[in-house]
Design a protein around this motif. Structure first.
Motif, short mmCIF file in Angstrom:
data_model
loop_
_atom_site.label_atom_id
_atom_site.label_comp_id
_atom_site.label_asym_id
_atom_site.label_seq_id
_atom_site.Cartn_x
_atom_site.Cartn_y
_atom_site.Cartn_z
N ILE A 153 0.86 -1.18 0.00
CA ILE A 153 0.00 0.00 0.00
C ILE A 153 0.89 1.23 0.00
CG2 ILE A 153 -0.35 -0.21 2.50
CD1 ILE A 153 -3.04 1.32 2.05
N ILE A 154 0.76 2.03 -1.04
CA ILE A 154 1.51 3.27 -1.17
C ILE A 154 0.55 4.39 -0.79
CG2 ILE A 154 2.88 4.73 -2.69
CD1 ILE A 154 3.37 2.23 -4.43
N GLU A 155 0.76 4.94 0.40
CA GLU A 155 -0.22 5.84 1.03
C GLU A 155 0.51 6.75 2.01
OE1 GLU A 155 -3.07 7.85 2.46
OE2 GLU A 155 -3.87 6.29 1.17
N ASP A 156 0.26 8.04 1.94
CA ASP A 156 0.95 8.98 2.83
C ASP A 156 0.26 9.17 4.18
OD1 ASP A 156 -1.10 10.33 1.42
OD2 ASP A 156 -0.19 12.27 1.81
N ASP A 157 -0.90 8.58 4.38
CA ASP A 157 -1.61 8.69 5.66
C ASP A 157 -1.34 7.44 6.50
OD1 ASP A 157 -3.34 8.88 7.80
OD2 ASP A 157 -5.14 9.22 6.59
N PRO A 158 -0.50 7.55 7.54
CA PRO A 158 -0.17 6.36 8.34
C PRO A 158 -1.39 5.73 9.02
CG PRO A 158 0.72 8.35 9.36
CD PRO A 158 0.15 8.75 8.04
N LYS A 159 -2.39 6.53 9.34
CA LYS A 159 -3.61 5.97 9.95
C LYS A 159 -4.34 5.06 8.97
CE LYS A 159 -4.36 9.84 13.06
NZ LYS A 159 -5.20 10.98 13.39
N PHE A 160 -4.36 5.44 7.70
CA PHE A 160 -5.02 4.61 6.70
C PHE A 160 -4.24 3.32 6.48
CE2 PHE A 160 -6.29 3.25 2.44
CZ PHE A 160 -7.65 3.21 2.62
N ILE A 161 -2.92 3.39 6.50
CA ILE A 161 -2.11 2.17 6.37
C ILE A 161 -2.42 1.22 7.53
CG2 ILE A 161 0.24 1.22 6.45
CD1 ILE A 161 1.18 3.71 4.93
N ARG A 162 -2.48 1.75 8.75
CA ARG A 162 -2.79 0.91 9.91
C ARG A 162 -4.19 0.30 9.80
NH1 ARG A 162 0.02 4.96 12.49
NH2 ARG A 162 -1.84 5.97 13.31
N LEU A 163 -5.14 1.08 9.30
CA LEU A 163 -6.50 0.56 9.11
C LEU A 163 -6.49 -0.60 8.13
CD1 LEU A 163 -9.60 0.75 9.48
CD2 LEU A 163 -9.59 2.41 7.60
N ILE B 22 -13.25 4.10 2.59
CA ILE B 22 -13.57 2.72 2.27
C ILE B 22 -14.65 2.21 3.21
CG2 ILE B 22 -11.30 2.19 1.30
CD1 ILE B 22 -10.68 0.76 4.01
N ASP B 23 -15.39 1.23 2.74
CA ASP B 23 -16.34 0.51 3.57
C ASP B 23 -15.57 -0.67 4.15
OD1 ASP B 23 -18.22 -1.35 4.56
OD2 ASP B 23 -19.76 -0.58 3.20
N THR B 24 -15.29 -0.65 5.44
CA THR B 24 -14.44 -1.66 6.06
C THR B 24 -15.02 -3.07 5.97
OG1 THR B 24 -15.38 -1.18 8.24
CG2 THR B 24 -13.34 -0.02 7.63
N ARG B 25 -16.33 -3.18 5.82
CA ARG B 25 -16.94 -4.51 5.67
C ARG B 25 -16.76 -5.06 4.27
NH1 ARG B 25 -22.42 -2.29 7.59
NH2 ARG B 25 -21.45 -0.73 6.31
N GLU B 26 -16.78 -4.20 3.28
CA GLU B 26 -16.65 -4.63 1.88
C GLU B 26 -15.21 -4.68 1.40
OE1 GLU B 26 -18.98 -2.24 -0.75
OE2 GLU B 26 -20.81 -2.51 0.41
N GLU C 33 -4.00 -2.56 7.41
CA GLU C 33 -3.33 -3.69 8.08
C GLU C 33 -4.29 -4.43 9.01
OE1 GLU C 33 1.26 -1.99 8.27
OE2 GLU C 33 -0.11 -1.57 9.94
N LYS C 34 -5.13 -3.69 9.74
CA LYS C 34 -6.10 -4.31 10.65
C LYS C 34 -7.20 -5.06 9.90
CE LYS C 34 -5.47 -1.11 14.47
NZ LYS C 34 -6.05 -0.05 15.29
N ILE C 35 -7.60 -4.52 8.76
CA ILE C 35 -8.68 -5.14 7.99
C ILE C 35 -8.20 -6.38 7.25
CG2 ILE C 35 -10.28 -4.80 6.07
CD1 ILE C 35 -10.34 -1.83 6.82
N LEU C 36 -7.01 -6.29 6.68
CA LEU C 36 -6.51 -7.38 5.83
C LEU C 36 -5.56 -8.30 6.59
CD1 LEU C 36 -5.84 -5.37 2.53
CD2 LEU C 36 -7.89 -6.66 3.19
N THR C 37 -6.04 -8.86 7.68
CA THR C 37 -5.20 -9.68 8.55
C THR C 37 -4.78 -11.00 7.91
OG1 THR C 37 -7.18 -10.59 9.59
CG2 THR C 37 -6.14 -8.69 10.67
N ASP C 38 -5.46 -11.43 6.87
CA ASP C 38 -5.10 -12.67 6.19
C ASP C 38 -3.95 -12.48 5.21
OD1 ASP C 38 -7.11 -13.94 7.55
OD2 ASP C 38 -8.54 -13.88 5.90
#
Length: 118
Positions: A6-16, A104-108, A18-23
């Protein structure tokens, strides 16, 4: 388990992500230049690309990735707050395979990502 860059300048979005895509193994790049280096240094199965980066425009990053050997078959998905149809068409024209609008919709989101990994 896929390697997702993920190429993203917002560290909070990167962490999100990471939490969503645990697989999956999520590799965060805070700038375009770091992301380009990481894509060259390690195998990547998918690139999630913010189109509004401070150091390089996302369209330049997508084009650069597409020109590299070994990256032609790697899906690049624009994940950006630019959600209008022009931004979507530009992302696709510059080498992205898809487009996911922010917020993003975290469920989708896991299913959206999985669709590009097939």
């Amino acid at each position: 388990m896929a390697n997702i860059l993920i190429i993203e300048d917002d560290p909070k979005f990167i962490r999100l992500v990471e939490k969503i895509l645990t697989d999956h193994h999520v590799i965060g790049a805070p700038t375009a230049l770091v992301g380009l280096d990481l894509a060259e240094d390690q195998p990547v199965d998918l690139v999630l690309l913010d189109m509004d980066l401070p150091d390089l425009d996302g369209k330049v990053v997508a084009t650069t990735l597409r020109q590299r050997s070994g990256m032609n078959d790697v899906p690049i998905v624009a994940v950006t707050a630019q959600s209008d149809s022009i931004a979507r068409r530009l992302a696709l024209a510059f080498g992205c395979d898809g487009f996911i609008p922010k917020p993003i919709d975290t469920r989708e989101f896991p299913e959206q990502v999985a669709a590009y990994l097939k």
